[in-house]
Write a protein that holds these residues in place. Structure first.
Motif, PDB file in Angstrom:
ATOM      1  N   LYS A  85      90.664  76.642  53.206  1.00  0.00           N
ATOM      2  CA  LYS A  85      90.462  75.224  52.923  1.00  0.00           C
ATOM      3  C   LYS A  85      91.796  74.525  53.153  1.00  0.00           C
ATOM      4  O   LYS A  85      92.818  74.975  52.627  1.00  0.00           O
ATOM      5  CB  LYS A  85      90.045  75.085  51.465  1.00  0.00           C
ATOM      6  CG  LYS A  85      90.017  73.679  50.922  1.00  0.00           C
ATOM      7  CD  LYS A  85      89.953  73.685  49.392  1.00  0.00           C
ATOM      8  CE  LYS A  85      88.554  73.924  48.881  1.00  0.00           C
ATOM      9  NZ  LYS A  85      88.431  73.683  47.411  1.00  0.00           N
ATOM     10  N   ILE A 139      97.217  74.615  52.414  1.00  0.00           N
ATOM     11  CA  ILE A 139      96.223  75.560  52.921  1.00  0.00           C
ATOM     12  C   ILE A 139      95.961  76.582  51.830  1.00  0.00           C
ATOM     13  O   ILE A 139      96.901  77.162  51.271  1.00  0.00           O
ATOM     14  CB  ILE A 139      96.718  76.263  54.199  1.00  0.00           C
ATOM     15  CG1 ILE A 139      97.051  75.223  55.285  1.00  0.00           C
ATOM     16  CG2 ILE A 139      95.662  77.248  54.707  1.00  0.00           C
ATOM     17  CD1 ILE A 139      97.641  75.818  56.549  1.00  0.00           C
ATOM     18  N   SER A 140      94.688  76.772  51.499  1.00  0.00           N
ATOM     19  CA  SER A 140      94.296  77.694  50.439  1.00  0.00           C
ATOM     20  C   SER A 140      93.287  78.709  50.950  1.00  0.00           C
ATOM     21  O   SER A 140      92.515  78.414  51.862  1.00  0.00           O
ATOM     22  CB  SER A 140      93.645  76.937  49.261  1.00  0.00           C
ATOM     23  OG  SER A 140      94.508  75.971  48.727  1.00  0.00           O
ATOM     24  N   GLU A 141      93.296  79.859  50.325  1.00  0.00           N
ATOM     25  CA  GLU A 141      92.190  80.803  50.481  1.00  0.00           C
ATOM     26  C   GLU A 141      91.078  80.380  49.527  1.00  0.00           C
ATOM     27  O   GLU A 141      91.347  80.075  48.354  1.00  0.00           O
ATOM     28  CB  GLU A 141      92.687  82.206  50.113  1.00  0.00           C
ATOM     29  CG  GLU A 141      91.605  83.269  50.142  1.00  0.00           C
ATOM     30  CD  GLU A 141      92.125  84.586  49.540  1.00  0.00           C
ATOM     31  OE1 GLU A 141      93.349  84.815  49.546  1.00  0.00           O
ATOM     32  OE2 GLU A 141      91.274  85.341  49.030  1.00  0.00           O
ATOM     33  N   VAL A 142      89.848  80.339  50.024  1.00  0.00           N
ATOM     34  CA  VAL A 142      88.723  80.017  49.159  1.00  0.00           C
ATOM     35  C   VAL A 142      88.336  81.286  48.407  1.00  0.00           C
ATOM     36  O   VAL A 142      87.718  82.192  48.949  1.00  0.00           O
ATOM     37  CB  VAL A 142      87.536  79.462  49.962  1.00  0.00           C
ATOM     38  CG1 VAL A 142      86.337  79.222  49.051  1.00  0.00           C
ATOM     39  CG2 VAL A 142      87.928  78.176  50.681  1.00  0.00           C
ATOM     40  N   VAL A 143      88.742  81.350  47.137  1.00  0.00           N
ATOM     41  CA  VAL A 143      88.485  82.518  46.309  1.00  0.00           C
ATOM     42  C   VAL A 143      87.039  82.514  45.832  1.00  0.00           C
ATOM     43  O   VAL A 143      86.357  83.535  45.801  1.00  0.00           O
ATOM     44  CB  VAL A 143      89.453  82.536  45.101  1.00  0.00           C
ATOM     45  CG1 VAL A 143      89.084  83.615  44.113  1.00  0.00           C
ATOM     46  CG2 VAL A 143      90.886  82.682  45.587  1.00  0.00           C
ATOM     47  N   LYS A 144      86.587  81.315  45.457  1.00  0.00           N
ATOM     48  CA  LYS A 144      85.179  81.104  45.089  1.00  0.00           C
ATOM     49  C   LYS A 144      84.759  79.759  45.653  1.00  0.00           C
ATOM     50  O   LYS A 144      85.358  78.741  45.311  1.00  0.00           O
ATOM     51  CB  LYS A 144      85.017  81.128  43.566  1.00  0.00           C
ATOM     52  CG  LYS A 144      83.563  80.958  43.139  1.00  0.00           C
ATOM     53  CD  LYS A 144      83.388  81.035  41.642  1.00  0.00           C
ATOM     54  CE  LYS A 144      81.925  80.937  41.253  1.00  0.00           C
ATOM     55  NZ  LYS A 144      81.215  79.787  41.852  1.00  0.00           N
ATOM     56  N   THR A 173      84.628  75.731  42.037  1.00  0.00           N
ATOM     57  CA  THR A 173      85.268  76.457  43.131  1.00  0.00           C
ATOM     58  C   THR A 173      86.688  76.822  42.706  1.00  0.00           C
ATOM     59  O   THR A 173      87.271  76.178  41.823  1.00  0.00           O
ATOM     60  CB  THR A 173      85.304  75.630  44.431  1.00  0.00           C
ATOM     61  OG1 THR A 173      86.131  74.479  44.244  1.00  0.00           O
ATOM     62  CG2 THR A 173      83.898  75.176  44.826  1.00  0.00           C
ATOM     63  N   VAL A 174      87.216  77.884  43.339  1.00  0.00           N
ATOM     64  CA  VAL A 174      88.565  78.365  43.035  1.00  0.00           C
ATOM     65  C   VAL A 174      89.336  78.561  44.339  1.00  0.00           C
ATOM     66  O   VAL A 174      88.803  79.127  45.296  1.00  0.00           O
ATOM     67  CB  VAL A 174      88.508  79.702  42.256  1.00  0.00           C
ATOM     68  CG1 VAL A 174      89.914  80.239  42.004  1.00  0.00           C
ATOM     69  CG2 VAL A 174      87.753  79.540  40.948  1.00  0.00           C
ATOM     70  N   ASP A 175      90.581  78.072  44.348  1.00  0.00           N
ATOM     71  CA  ASP A 175      91.451  78.196  45.519  1.00  0.00           C
ATOM     72  C   ASP A 175      92.713  78.969  45.151  1.00  0.00           C
ATOM     73  O   ASP A 175      93.233  78.836  44.043  1.00  0.00           O
ATOM     74  CB  ASP A 175      91.925  76.815  46.001  1.00  0.00           C
ATOM     75  CG  ASP A 175      90.801  75.881  46.371  1.00  0.00           C
ATOM     76  OD1 ASP A 175      89.705  76.365  46.693  1.00  0.00           O
ATOM     77  OD2 ASP A 175      91.040  74.652  46.333  1.00  0.00           O
ATOM     78  N   LYS A 176      93.211  79.714  46.133  1.00  0.00           N
ATOM     79  CA  LYS A 176      94.520  80.374  46.010  1.00  0.00           C
ATOM     80  C   LYS A 176      95.438  79.798  47.074  1.00  0.00           C
ATOM     81  O   LYS A 176      95.117  79.861  48.276  1.00  0.00           O
ATOM     82  CB  LYS A 176      94.334  81.882  46.227  1.00  0.00           C
ATOM     83  CG  LYS A 176      95.611  82.687  46.186  1.00  0.00           C
ATOM     84  CD  LYS A 176      95.304  84.166  46.441  1.00  0.00           C
ATOM     85  CE  LYS A 176      96.555  85.017  46.349  1.00  0.00           C
ATOM     86  NZ  LYS A 176      96.229  86.459  46.450  1.00  0.00           N
ATOM     87  N   GLY A 177      96.551  79.228  46.665  1.00  0.00           N
ATOM     88  CA  GLY A 177      97.468  78.582  47.608  1.00  0.00           C
ATOM     89  C   GLY A 177      98.070  79.577  48.582  1.00  0.00           C
ATOM     90  O   GLY A 177      98.575  80.626  48.178  1.00  0.00           O
ATOM     91  N   LEU A 178      98.014  79.240  49.868  1.00  0.00           N
ATOM     92  CA  LEU A 178      98.563  80.110  50.918  1.00  0.00           C
ATOM     93  C   LEU A 178      99.807  79.526  51.566  1.00  0.00           C
ATOM     94  O   LEU A 178     100.775  80.242  51.809  1.00  0.00           O
ATOM     95  CB  LEU A 178      97.521  80.339  52.029  1.00  0.00           C
ATOM     96  CG  LEU A 178      96.277  81.153  51.696  1.00  0.00           C
ATOM     97  CD1 LEU A 178      95.375  81.238  52.928  1.00  0.00           C
ATOM     98  CD2 LEU A 178      96.660  82.548  51.221  1.00  0.00           C
ATOM     99  N   ALA A 179      99.782  78.237  51.881  1.00  0.00           N
ATOM    100  CA  ALA A 179     100.864  77.645  52.676  1.00  0.00           C
ATOM    101  C   ALA A 179     100.833  76.135  52.580  1.00  0.00           C
ATOM    102  O   ALA A 179      99.835  75.545  52.153  1.00  0.00           O
ATOM    103  CB  ALA A 179     100.724  78.067  54.139  1.00  0.00           C
ATOM    104  N   GLY A 180     101.936  75.527  52.976  1.00  0.00           N
ATOM    105  CA  GLY A 180     101.993  74.080  53.114  1.00  0.00           C
ATOM    106  C   GLY A 180     101.684  73.689  54.548  1.00  0.00           C
ATOM    107  O   GLY A 180     101.105  74.473  55.308  1.00  0.00           O
ATOM    108  N   ARG A 211      90.293  84.218  38.248  1.00  0.00           N
ATOM    109  CA  ARG A 211      88.963  84.314  38.876  1.00  0.00           C
ATOM    110  C   ARG A 211      87.984  85.091  38.003  1.00  0.00           C
ATOM    111  O   ARG A 211      86.825  84.711  37.853  1.00  0.00           O
ATOM    112  CB  ARG A 211      89.120  85.007  40.231  1.00  0.00           C
ATOM    113  CG  ARG A 211      87.803  85.217  40.986  1.00  0.00           C
ATOM    114  CD  ARG A 211      88.018  86.202  42.124  1.00  0.00           C
ATOM    115  NE  ARG A 211      88.421  87.502  41.609  1.00  0.00           N
ATOM    116  CZ  ARG A 211      89.288  88.323  42.218  1.00  0.00           C
ATOM    117  NH1 ARG A 211      89.846  87.994  43.354  1.00  0.00           N
ATOM    118  NH2 ARG A 211      89.594  89.488  41.669  1.00  0.00           N
TER     119      ARG A 211
END
Lengths: 104, 104
Positions: free
Chosen positions: A3, A98-103, B41-48, B22
């Motif tokens: 996302k 930029i995020s990984e969609v965990v849920k 929904t749940v997001d994990k931050g990856l990058a800017g 999670r």
């Protein structure tokens, strides 16, 4: 799935045309990115956590793509045109994540 | 529909247990809020945005409810228990925003 969150900071006197953003900018972005953009969502900031507190972001969108590479492949060739449209709806520069969609 | 975005700022040395968030915190929140929380929904931050730039937020969740009143009715009675769980997964205090879902 990843996302890309595009978040426009709020503040006194901030200009943000929510109608243009929803009806012109986002459909243009979708048409340029094609299938590399699976779907997107749009938010309008209403409030912060405490009573009377403004929303930290006046508007946001979230772009859902299969991977960072898919996003880059779809966005990159049109980045200049998409970015050049920003002054048509706001005077703000977005915070981008930029995020990984965990849920999802 | 409204969305409550809960965004945990990133930074050097930030502690954030994505598995606990999670698997424990979010299911607990959902069980307490019941049907007043339509989905989340749940997001994990990856990058800017720029190469090598960190994500502005290390983790986020987005809570979808029918209205601000529905959120308050579902969250309010359990706020103390839910907030007390935060130190179990992070040392950060979240940025919170309530948004109107313009396009879901």
């Amino acid at each position: 799935m990843i996302k890309v969150s595009v978040m426009y900071p709020n503040g006194p006197g901030v200009r943000f045309d929510h109608d243009y953003y929803r009806d012109k900018h986002m459909p243009m972005l979708k048409s340029r990115m094609g299938e590399s953009l699976r779907f997107y969502t749009v938010d309008k900031g209403l409030a912060g956590a405490a009573p009377g507190e403004p929303a930290p972001y006046v508007g946001m969108c979230h772009l859902f793509c299969d991977s960072v590479e898919a996003f880059q492949a779809g966005f990159g060739p049109h980045a200049q045109e998409i970015m050049a449209d920003i002054p048509n709806y706001t005077d703000q520069s977005p915070v981008i994540q930029i995020s990984e969609v965990v849920k999802g």
